[in-house]
Design a protein around this motif. Structure first.
Motif: not given
Length: 247
Positions: A208-209, A211-214, A218
């Motif tokens: 999910f890190t 997939k959804y974050l820049k 991280y």
């Protein structure tokens, strides 16, 4: 006319051969062995590193110089101790009580302690302090030396001895753990117990890190996830000494 032209061609040919022969003689042979640059070349390279990477270059220099100085001092101290024991042993009254001298040794714990202190503590402090002093300090060199020696050096000496004692104790404790406490086997056993539980948590957190974050977020996101993981380990559900484990 034709004979003169032939003579001119032959003369030019011989001249070219002589010139090429002289070039072959004058051109030095390139040896396949490694060519060691002169000391001035090494100094120029070092100055370029100081210009491009001043802090890192000073840290590496301080590590090597501190390690060399500590090694030399330990060797000379051990040699002097051995020499005194030999002189004492010549006295007939003490020859029975004096043990056989040990061979000259180097205190590697001290060597690494001084090297680590020089690289991680002394070099950065000196770098930023002298940069600040050169810009904001007194215009007189004498006054700058007085400020450095009277204001800064005494606390730095206290800090140095504290750090050296902490480093010596840490290195000795680490060596003891690896030699006598079976720390490696215990760590492997604990890790094998925790790995199945980590697979229930970290794959989802990492997925999910990603997939959804820049990308720049991280590390921060996974550090926040590690709070829950550390709480789990600290409660004793996993490895007792693995509280610092991370993904």
């Amino acid at each position: 006319m034709e004979s003169n032209a032939n003579k001119n061609r032959e003369t030019k040919k011989h001249g070219d051969e002589n010139e090429s022969h002289r070039q072959i003689i004058q051109t030095p042979r390139r040896d396949n062995n490694l060519i060691i640059p002169p000391p001035s070349d090494w100094l120029n390279r070092y100055n370029k590193l100081l210009d491009r990477y001043p802090l890192r270059t000073k840290m590496c220099t301080s590590f090597l110089v501190s390690a060399f100085g500590s090694t030399l001092g330990s060797y000379l101290s051990s040699s002097a101790t051995e020499g005194r024991e030999k002189l004492t042993r010549r006295d007939g009254n003490s020859c029975k009580s004096m043990p056989k001298p040990a061979s000259t040794t180097i205190n590697w714990v001290d060597v690494f302690s001084y090297a680590i202190h020089g690289a991680l503590i002394n070099a950065p402090i000196s770098h930023f302090w002298f940069e600040w002093l050169s810009v904001n300090g007194p215009s007189s060199n004498t006054a700058s030396v007085l400020v450095d020696q009277l204001v800064v050096q005494p606390p730095l000496l206290v800090l140095m001895f504290v750090c050296l004692d902490v480093l010596r104790a840490s290195i000795r404790a680490t060596i003891h753990q690896f030699k006598y406490a079976n720390v490696v086997s215990k760590s492997v056993t604990n890790a094998l117990q925790v790995v199945p539980n980590s697979w229930r948590f970290w794959p989802f957190a990492v997925y999910f890190t990603f997939k959804y974050l820049k990308k720049k977020h991280y590390t921060v996101a996974l550090n926040l996830c590690s709070v829950a993981w550390t709480v789990y380990l600290s409660r004793g559900a996993g490895a007792g000494d693995g509280s610092s484990a991370d993904s």
